[in-house]
Design a protein around this motif. Structure first.
Motif, PDB file in Angstrom:
ATOM      1  N   THR A 104      -6.176   0.447  -3.925  1.00  0.00           N
ATOM      2  CA  THR A 104      -5.454   1.713  -4.116  1.00  0.00           C
ATOM      3  C   THR A 104      -3.954   1.468  -3.930  1.00  0.00           C
ATOM      4  N   ALA A 105      -3.507   1.596  -2.691  1.00  0.00           N
ATOM      5  CA  ALA A 105      -2.122   1.278  -2.325  1.00  0.00           C
ATOM      6  C   ALA A 105      -2.105   1.096  -0.820  1.00  0.00           C
ATOM      7  N   ASP A 106      -1.110   0.383  -0.316  1.00  0.00           N
ATOM      8  CA  ASP A 106      -1.006   0.242   1.136  1.00  0.00           C
ATOM      9  C   ASP A 106       0.453   0.093   1.537  1.00  0.00           C
ATOM     10  N   GLY A 107       0.708   0.447   2.794  1.00  0.00           N
ATOM     11  CA  GLY A 107       2.060   0.346   3.347  1.00  0.00           C
ATOM     12  C   GLY A 107       2.017  -0.344   4.691  1.00  0.00           C
ATOM     13  N   ASN A 108       3.036  -1.126   4.979  1.00  0.00           N
ATOM     14  CA  ASN A 108       3.100  -1.913   6.196  1.00  0.00           C
ATOM     15  C   ASN A 108       4.390  -1.611   6.937  1.00  0.00           C
ATOM     16  N   ILE A 109       4.355  -1.690   8.261  1.00  0.00           N
ATOM     17  CA  ILE A 109       5.556  -1.400   9.043  1.00  0.00           C
ATOM     18  C   ILE A 109       6.676  -2.403   8.770  1.00  0.00           C
ATOM     19  N   ASN A 110       6.346  -3.527   8.142  1.00  0.00           N
ATOM     20  CA  ASN A 110       7.403  -4.483   7.790  1.00  0.00           C
ATOM     21  C   ASN A 110       8.240  -4.015   6.596  1.00  0.00           C
ATOM     22  N   GLY A 111       7.893  -2.835   6.044  1.00  0.00           N
ATOM     23  CA  GLY A 111       8.682  -2.275   4.949  1.00  0.00           C
ATOM     24  C   GLY A 111       8.142  -2.577   3.575  1.00  0.00           C
ATOM     25  N   THR A 112       6.923  -3.090   3.493  1.00  0.00           N
ATOM     26  CA  THR A 112       6.323  -3.432   2.209  1.00  0.00           C
ATOM     27  C   THR A 112       5.307  -2.378   1.790  1.00  0.00           C
ATOM     28  N   ILE A 113       5.373  -1.949   0.533  1.00  0.00           N
ATOM     29  CA  ILE A 113       4.351  -1.094  -0.072  1.00  0.00           C
ATOM     30  C   ILE A 113       3.809  -1.823  -1.295  1.00  0.00           C
ATOM     31  N   ARG A 114       2.477  -1.823  -1.423  1.00  0.00           N
ATOM     32  CA  ARG A 114       1.839  -2.432  -2.587  1.00  0.00           C
ATOM     33  C   ARG A 114       1.018  -1.376  -3.317  1.00  0.00           C
ATOM     34  N   PHE A 115       1.179  -1.333  -4.631  1.00  0.00           N
ATOM     35  CA  PHE A 115       0.373  -0.475  -5.488  1.00  0.00           C
ATOM     36  C   PHE A 115      -0.583  -1.350  -6.288  1.00  0.00           C
ATOM     37  N   GLY A 116      -1.862  -0.930  -6.345  1.00  0.00           N
ATOM     38  CA  GLY A 116      -2.822  -1.611  -7.193  1.00  0.00           C
ATOM     39  C   GLY A 116      -2.742  -1.102  -8.620  1.00  0.00           C
ATOM     40  N   GLU A 124       3.554  10.675  -6.423  1.00  0.00           N
ATOM     41  CA  GLU A 124       4.424  10.977  -5.284  1.00  0.00           C
ATOM     42  C   GLU A 124       3.607  11.110  -4.010  1.00  0.00           C
ATOM     43  N   ARG A 125       2.432  11.706  -4.104  1.00  0.00           N
ATOM     44  CA  ARG A 125       1.598  11.882  -2.915  1.00  0.00           C
ATOM     45  C   ARG A 125       1.305  10.533  -2.265  1.00  0.00           C
ATOM     46  N   THR A 126       0.875   9.568  -3.077  1.00  0.00           N
ATOM     47  CA  THR A 126       0.586   8.236  -2.542  1.00  0.00           C
ATOM     48  C   THR A 126       1.842   7.607  -1.957  1.00  0.00           C
ATOM     49  N   ALA A 127       2.948   7.730  -2.645  1.00  0.00           N
ATOM     50  CA  ALA A 127       4.193   7.129  -2.170  1.00  0.00           C
ATOM     51  C   ALA A 127       4.628   7.736  -0.842  1.00  0.00           C
ATOM     52  N   LEU A 128       4.529   9.053  -0.705  1.00  0.00           N
ATOM     53  CA  LEU A 128       4.861   9.692   0.576  1.00  0.00           C
ATOM     54  C   LEU A 128       3.971   9.147   1.689  1.00  0.00           C
ATOM     55  N   HIS A 129       2.686   9.069   1.412  1.00  0.00           N
ATOM     56  CA  HIS A 129       1.716   8.587   2.385  1.00  0.00           C
ATOM     57  C   HIS A 129       2.024   7.151   2.813  1.00  0.00           C
ATOM     58  N   GLU A 130       2.327   6.304   1.856  1.00  0.00           N
ATOM     59  CA  GLU A 130       2.586   4.902   2.180  1.00  0.00           C
ATOM     60  C   GLU A 130       3.943   4.719   2.873  1.00  0.00           C
ATOM     61  N   ILE A 131       4.911   5.519   2.513  1.00  0.00           N
ATOM     62  CA  ILE A 131       6.192   5.466   3.235  1.00  0.00           C
ATOM     63  C   ILE A 131       5.967   5.771   4.705  1.00  0.00           C
ATOM     64  N   ALA A 132       5.088   6.750   4.992  1.00  0.00           N
ATOM     65  CA  ALA A 132       4.783   7.080   6.388  1.00  0.00           C
ATOM     66  C   ALA A 132       4.230   5.864   7.126  1.00  0.00           C
ATOM     67  N   HIS A 133       3.396   5.063   6.456  1.00  0.00           N
ATOM     68  CA  HIS A 133       2.884   3.846   7.093  1.00  0.00           C
ATOM     69  C   HIS A 133       4.012   2.867   7.394  1.00  0.00           C
ATOM     70  N   THR A 134       4.996   2.749   6.499  1.00  0.00           N
ATOM     71  CA  THR A 134       6.104   1.821   6.763  1.00  0.00           C
ATOM     72  C   THR A 134       6.944   2.296   7.941  1.00  0.00           C
ATOM     73  N   ILE A 135       6.937   3.593   8.195  1.00  0.00           N
ATOM     74  CA  ILE A 135       7.723   4.140   9.302  1.00  0.00           C
ATOM     75  C   ILE A 135       6.976   4.028  10.628  1.00  0.00           C
ATOM     76  N   GLY A 136       5.659   3.880  10.570  1.00  0.00           N
ATOM     77  CA  GLY A 136       4.911   3.681  11.808  1.00  0.00           C
ATOM     78  C   GLY A 136       3.589   4.403  11.912  1.00  0.00           C
ATOM     79  N   VAL A 137       3.281   5.309  10.986  1.00  0.00           N
ATOM     80  CA  VAL A 137       2.004   6.019  11.027  1.00  0.00           C
ATOM     81  C   VAL A 137       0.874   5.009  10.844  1.00  0.00           C
ATOM     82  N   GLY A 138       0.041   4.885  11.855  1.00  0.00           N
ATOM     83  CA  GLY A 138      -1.081   3.959  11.802  1.00  0.00           C
ATOM     84  C   GLY A 138      -0.717   2.499  11.957  1.00  0.00           C
ATOM     85  N   THR A 139       0.558   2.180  12.141  1.00  0.00           N
ATOM     86  CA  THR A 139       0.985   0.775  12.127  1.00  0.00           C
ATOM     87  C   THR A 139       1.855   0.376  13.321  1.00  0.00           C
TER      88      THR A 139
END
Length: 209
Positions: A104-116, A124-139
């Motif tokens: 699907t897609a994933d985000g990492n606190i190191n600032g990386t987002i990957r889209f499949g 936009e929904r996915t991008a918002l969600h993954e940006i949150a992961h880069t900021i620290g949500v779940g990570t």
């Protein structure tokens, strides 16, 4: 020259020089990075202070699949980053990659987002969600401390969700995600939910995310 003609000449020169209106130079914006120039006029001043930026890693000779993916990812990220920048003062430098093998897609606190390769996640929904992961949500360690028990315990985000949904509302956590307003699925997306998502993530950061 008579005093009258001298006065007229002076006034004419003043009008010609006058206070000018400075115009910003227009430079082409790359499709892989959002800056404050993309914000709507009413929020331009607030957006100018925001610090989330992003770039897309591109193949030097992209295939048709890559080109269409880059276009969809760019639209999604531009919209999501503009929303974060307009509604928060969060900061992050994000690198985005298109990797077809990602389910699907994933985000990492190191600032990386990957889209499949699944285009239904290039939103936009996915991008918002993954940006949150880069900021620290779940990570982040703050997430584990404040959300590891199944309910977010930080005061600011908790107070905010109660403001949205009533005195009995809480932020549930699990699997590195939160709800409500975590935008975990496409059917959760609306302008109101997206705005509240950004505000809640910003409040979580203030709580110690």
């Amino acid at each position: 020259m008579s005093p009258r003609k001298a006065l007229i000449a002076a006034l004419t020169a003043a009008l010609l020089v006058g206070p000018g209106v400075a115009q910003a130079a227009t430079t082409p914006q790359t499709t892989s990075q959002v800056t404050s120039a993309t914000a709507p006029a009413p929020t331009r001043e607030r957006a100018a202070a925001a610090t989330i930026t992003w770039s897309l890693v591109r193949a030097s000779n992209p295939t048709e699949d890559q080109r269409t993916a880059y276009d969809a990812i760019t639209r999604a990220m531009n919209a999501a980053v503009a929303r974060y920048n307009n509604l928060s003062d969060l900061g992050k430098t994000i690198t985005v990659r298109y990797e077809p093998g990602v389910p699907t897609a994933d985000g990492n606190i190191n600032g990386t987002i990957r889209f499949g390769s699944n285009r239904s996640y290039m939103t936009e929904r996915t991008a918002l969600h993954e940006i949150a992961h880069t900021i620290g949500v779940g990570t982040s360690s703050g997430w584990s401390r404040l959300g590891g028990g199944g309910t977010w315990t930080g005061g600011q985000a908790t107070a905010l969700v109660k403001q949205y949904d009533g005195s009995g509302a809480k932020i549930s956590t699990g699997g590195g995600h939160f709800w409500p307003y975590g935008l975990n699925f496409e059917n959760e997306m609306s302008n109101t939910a997206a705005d509240r998502h950004v505000h809640l993530v910003a409040a979580m950061v203030r709580d110690g995310l």
